[in-house]
Design a protein around this motif. Sequence first.
Motif, PDB file in Angstrom:
ATOM      1  N   LEU A   1      31.016  51.351  42.632  1.00 36.68           N
ATOM      2  CA  LEU A   1      31.846  50.526  42.002  1.00 36.68           C
ATOM      3  C   LEU A   1      32.943  51.352  41.520  1.00 36.68           C
ATOM      4  N   GLU A   2      32.554  52.484  40.826  1.00 37.94           N
ATOM      5  CA  GLU A   2      33.640  53.488  40.256  1.00 37.94           C
ATOM      6  C   GLU A   2      34.457  54.125  41.372  1.00 37.94           C
TER       7      GLU A   2
ATOM      8  N   ARG B   1      36.062  44.329  36.903  1.00 38.06           N
ATOM      9  CA  ARG B   1      35.292  45.465  37.499  1.00 38.06           C
ATOM     10  C   ARG B   1      34.687  46.244  36.549  1.00 38.06           C
ATOM     11  N   GLN B   2      35.504  46.680  35.687  1.00 37.54           N
ATOM     12  CA  GLN B   2      34.896  47.706  34.545  1.00 37.54           C
ATOM     13  C   GLN B   2      33.710  46.834  33.730  1.00 37.54           C
TER      14      GLN B   2
ATOM     15  N   ASP C   1      47.591  39.907  35.000  1.00 36.90           N
ATOM     16  CA  ASP C   1      46.742  39.547  36.331  1.00 36.90           C
ATOM     17  C   ASP C   1      46.114  41.104  36.736  1.00 36.90           C
ATOM     18  N   VAL C   2      46.780  42.238  36.905  1.00 37.14           N
ATOM     19  CA  VAL C   2      46.233  43.399  37.493  1.00 37.14           C
ATOM     20  C   VAL C   2      45.041  43.893  36.400  1.00 37.14           C
ATOM     21  N   GLU C   3      45.513  43.981  35.028  1.00 36.37           N
ATOM     22  CA  GLU C   3      44.565  44.324  33.860  1.00 36.37           C
ATOM     23  C   GLU C   3      43.201  43.361  33.842  1.00 36.37           C
ATOM     24  N   GLY C   4      43.339  42.105  34.115  1.00 31.36           N
ATOM     25  CA  GLY C   4      42.071  41.346  34.451  1.00 31.36           C
ATOM     26  C   GLY C   4      41.523  41.716  35.332  1.00 31.36           C
ATOM     27  N   GLN C   5      41.904  41.897  36.685  1.00 36.40           N
ATOM     28  CA  GLN C   5      40.793  42.315  37.859  1.00 36.40           C
ATOM     29  C   GLN C   5      40.356  43.607  37.372  1.00 36.40           C
TER      30      GLN C   5
END
Length: 560
Positions: free
Chosen positions: A134-135, A227-228, A219-223
Amino acid sequence: MGIDSPAFFHTFQSDISGLEKPSLFTFPFCYEPDELSRIAASELQDYLESQRDFVHNFGLRPMEGSPIGKMFGVLVVEREDGMLGYLAACSGKLAGRNEHRYLVPPIFDMLREDGFFLKEEEEINAINHRITSLEEDAGFAELKQRLIKLREEADSSLTAFRAYMKQQKAARKKARETQKPALSAEDYQVLETDLVKQSYRDQHEYAVLKNTWKEKLQDVEGQIHRRQSSIDELRELRKIKSSALQQRLFDQYQFLNARGETKSVLSIFEESKQLLPPAGAGECAAPKLLQYAYQHRLRPVSMAEFWWGVSPASEIRKHRHFYPACKSKCEPILAHMLKGLNVAPNPMLDNPAVNKELEILYEDSDIIVVNKPSEFLSVPGIHVSDSVYTRIAKHPDVSGPVIIHRLDMSTSGIMVLAKHKEAHKTIQDQFIKHTVFKRYTALLEGELHEHEGLIDLPLRVDLDDRPRQVVCYQYGKPAQTKFKVVALEKGNTRIHFFPLSGRTHQLRVHAAHHLGLGHPIVGDDLYGTRAHRLHLHAGYIQFKHPTTHQIVSFEVHDPF
């Protein structure tokens, strides 16, 4: 009817009929091996040289893979019928496994295929793999880069619009100033109303622009957050599983002693004021040997441990040399396991300076210069208070901190001491600025063929085996020593050392380490071979006197 010997009880192949059993069991942290232990160690070494039971790269002959030396131990034991023999063990695993024909088994075998440890470790490794995947996912990296770029664009866009608003505000101010005298009150009010509307319009457009960028960033921070969060959840799961595995592992290490008492590794280290046992606690040779002996009614008589193979990169270990048990892992465990045995007294509790005189070479109203004997503490120790400091501090005209610099207990030679605070500060500043000139004389094992040079090896304390020092390029403090060979004497080397720094055991490690000179100082019980004394002497010092400011020097020829 004879007594059956346990599987790992080895009878002596050598004739030991003329040897007496030691009356006291070996104190494992400072000892000279008795003759029975030496013979047992020699027979184990013969086995290691000739065996075909396993393949391990000790670095003693060309082989594939990285060489790894190992610590081995022997425990001389007595059967119930009085027959003497010995047990053998290796610290840690050997050749990738724990079970060997000649060596006692571990207290707990983590490498058993049907055991819980490998299965649970496999689950933890699978979690690690998922976290890493994932990382390192390309899409995740792209999102992070996109967020960085968006933040830069948003900052640039908003900064530019704020600059535009500032220009518009300045234009409106100028319009007010230039139009007010030329317009009627009614017309000026119309102008003012329009200017206010322009201001509100600019503020509104800035708010819209700011919100647009906020939505893009969210929007990008949410994605990224989603994942984080998946990674964080896996990390928490790994933490829980690792903690549970560690606890279950600790439960397997239950140590016996000569009284038949059992104590867990956790309780042992809690009693020694350590929160948790260090990694590998219980895997060293000494605990394995004693545990097997107690389990099979074998009475421990004496023991010894030796290094087999090449030295590690950081530590100093010599092939076939005997070493004491390590302290961080073994001291608490062995303190429990040796209860019930008649153990030799700890020689480190004895005062080595008893009946030794402290020769005063020079004294005035500012300083005292002494010639410290070997095996004499510079400052009080944990168990022994007698030292250069305690003796000099008794002088009636001494009021200052006294100790400006130190010598190892085993090193003899010149020490400069301060009588008062001002003298202490003045000379200590010279040590800090490296303007004090010092020369040591040492006798090295073997012949050194380099004539002179500089040793540059950073040092730090061995956290597992204080006070030993190790070479460490990551965390070590800089340490430099110049050297010059004086003479070759009967297979040894007389040498002068000129330390440019003052790290603990600096000269001893720089002499013995394979990246240094590779020749231990004669009599070095930590990094070489024990003798009647350490052949290291602080023979010359030169510095500026704290009051007269004249250069003074003192010299004492080495006593060996």
